[in-house]
Design a protein around this motif. Sequence first.
Motif, PDB file in Angstrom:
ATOM      1  N   LEU A 116       0.842  -1.185   0.000  1.00 34.95           N
ATOM      2  CA  LEU A 116       0.000   0.000   0.000  1.00 34.95           C
ATOM      3  C   LEU A 116       0.878   1.235   0.000  1.00 34.95           C
ATOM      4  CD1 LEU A 116      -2.667  -1.152   2.577  1.00 34.95           C
ATOM      5  CD2 LEU A 116      -3.043  -0.731   0.171  1.00 34.95           C
ATOM      6  N   GLY A 157      -7.819  -8.255   3.135  1.00 30.23           N
ATOM      7  CA  GLY A 157      -8.763  -7.900   4.185  1.00 30.23           C
ATOM      8  C   GLY A 157      -9.219  -9.026   5.080  1.00 30.23           C
ATOM      9  N   ASN A 201      -4.181   5.604   4.240  1.00 29.87           N
ATOM     10  CA  ASN A 201      -4.067   4.270   4.806  1.00 29.87           C
ATOM     11  C   ASN A 201      -3.743   4.391   6.286  1.00 29.87           C
ATOM     12  OD1 ASN A 201      -4.419   3.097   2.238  1.00 29.87           O
ATOM     13  ND2 ASN A 201      -2.243   3.359   1.788  1.00 29.87           N
ATOM     14  N   GLY A 247      -6.418   0.020   4.952  1.00 31.51           N
ATOM     15  CA  GLY A 247      -6.376   0.844   3.761  1.00 31.51           C
ATOM     16  C   GLY A 247      -7.645   1.633   3.548  1.00 31.51           C
ATOM     17  N   SER A 248      -7.497   2.823   2.942  1.00 31.51           N
ATOM     18  CA  SER A 248      -8.612   3.683   2.591  1.00 31.51           C
ATOM     19  C   SER A 248      -9.508   4.014   3.788  1.00 31.51           C
ATOM     20  CB  SER A 248      -9.452   3.022   1.482  1.00 31.51           C
ATOM     21  OG  SER A 248     -10.340   3.944   0.905  1.00 31.51           O
ATOM     22  N   SER A 260     -14.441  -5.639   5.344  1.00 24.15           N
ATOM     23  CA  SER A 260     -13.255  -4.884   4.951  1.00 24.15           C
ATOM     24  C   SER A 260     -13.383  -4.257   3.573  1.00 24.15           C
ATOM     25  CB  SER A 260     -12.026  -5.794   4.976  1.00 24.15           C
ATOM     26  OG  SER A 260     -12.148  -6.809   3.987  1.00 24.15           O
ATOM     27  N   ARG A 261     -14.436  -4.583   2.839  1.00 20.35           N
ATOM     28  CA  ARG A 261     -14.660  -4.062   1.484  1.00 20.35           C
ATOM     29  C   ARG A 261     -13.486  -4.378   0.555  1.00 20.35           C
ATOM     30  NH1 ARG A 261     -15.554   2.058   1.846  1.00 20.35           N
ATOM     31  NH2 ARG A 261     -13.852   1.885   3.351  1.00 20.35           N
ATOM     32  N   ILE A 281     -10.200   2.394   6.581  1.00 21.99           N
ATOM     33  CA  ILE A 281     -11.004   1.341   7.221  1.00 21.99           C
ATOM     34  C   ILE A 281     -10.806   1.370   8.742  1.00 21.99           C
ATOM     35  CG2 ILE A 281     -11.042  -1.155   7.609  1.00 21.99           C
ATOM     36  CD1 ILE A 281     -12.667  -0.539   5.284  1.00 21.99           C
ATOM     37  N   ARG A 331      -3.605 -10.548   3.237  1.00 23.09           N
ATOM     38  CA  ARG A 331      -3.799  -9.562   2.185  1.00 23.09           C
ATOM     39  C   ARG A 331      -5.182  -9.713   1.566  1.00 23.09           C
ATOM     40  NH1 ARG A 331       2.380  -9.816  -0.316  1.00 23.09           N
ATOM     41  NH2 ARG A 331       3.380  -9.414   1.699  1.00 23.09           N
ATOM     42  N   PHE A 340     -10.381  -4.010   1.165  1.00 18.67           N
ATOM     43  CA  PHE A 340      -9.173  -3.273   1.518  1.00 18.67           C
ATOM     44  C   PHE A 340      -8.400  -4.031   2.593  1.00 18.67           C
ATOM     45  CE2 PHE A 340     -11.994   0.134  -0.035  1.00 18.67           C
ATOM     46  CZ  PHE A 340     -11.160   0.703  -0.989  1.00 18.67           C
TER      47      PHE A 340
END
Length: 354
Positions: free
Chosen positions: A10, A260, A328, A302-303, A281-282, A305, A258, A284
């Motif tokens: 990331l 999520g 992140n 990430g993003s 986790s969508r 979360i 990895r 991510f």
Amino acid sequence: IRRRELIGGLHAAAAGTSLLPFGRKALAAEDPLSDWERVYLPIDPGVVLLDIAFVPDDPSHGFLLGTRQTILETKNGGSTWAPRSIPSAEEEDFNYRFNSISFKGKEGWIVGKPAILLYTADAGENWQRIPLSAQLPGDMVSIKGTGEKSAEMVTDQGAIYVTSNGGYNWKAAVQETVSATLNRTVSSGISGASYYTGTFSSVNRSPDGNYVAVSSRGNFYMTWEPGQAYWQPHNRAVARRIQNMGWRADGGLWLLVRGGGLYLSRGTGITEEFEEVPVQSRGFGILDIGYRSPDEAWAAGGSGILLKTTNSGRTWNRDRAADNIAANLYSVKFINEKQGFVLGNDGVLLKYLG
């Protein structure tokens, strides 16, 4: 205490908002149910925050570390931060990455890359630089104050050193680096261990001094307990590569993969048996977990979360506090039950409201 650039591939994302020096903006104003607020820092965009620690006898006084030679200091519990200048750590030829900080009483320790060690005996009022051997294997990624003038230091190649005289002399706690151990024990059956020359992407220490570390490729993990001469390798028990691992409040392990995925070990202590826990986790990556209490923990990734559990990790619910922050979130740190922080890239710092 961890090497963020190696985690999950990331990369830094644009913050999406302007930084307001010394100011703060409560996320709770946007979401009355949020448990977190963002604290804006007087640093350049692009700085990755790496570690945070407070003086045990003064929870209002703390330090925040990051890339680009970043050291910030707070004297009001983390509501506002100011840049801290340490002359002995300022050299024209280096742009230090400060990886780890730890306090034990009024004594404090900081390590960074290129190799640098700072020590304070007066709760951070004054810091002195301690010379280090040029033969040190690997980069220092973690340090833990363990007693009077005593500390434990770990490198990304698995070297563990201890000192009892303020850092002037160090004794090796393991007999060889991780690569030497794995290449000597190729027949151990560890996938990816043959002719291993990599490093750790993360190293986490339990309160009783046990370590769990993840290989940079995420294909296996290793553990070490005080008194052992070598790191012990373990095959990953899941199909996807490991993102990060750490210790639960009950002494068990958590494992992030990895994409999520989140797993919890069966029982406590060191094991290779894990069970997956469903999380939103969508897709991510989840990068870290921090425990506020035996039952409550927070996961970040990430993003922006943010996930919360109140039943020791069996179920997780999403907190939207950081949904609008394009960053992140790398690390969750709870100093105590009332004081917690989430550290991210682009100078993103979230403070727990409780």
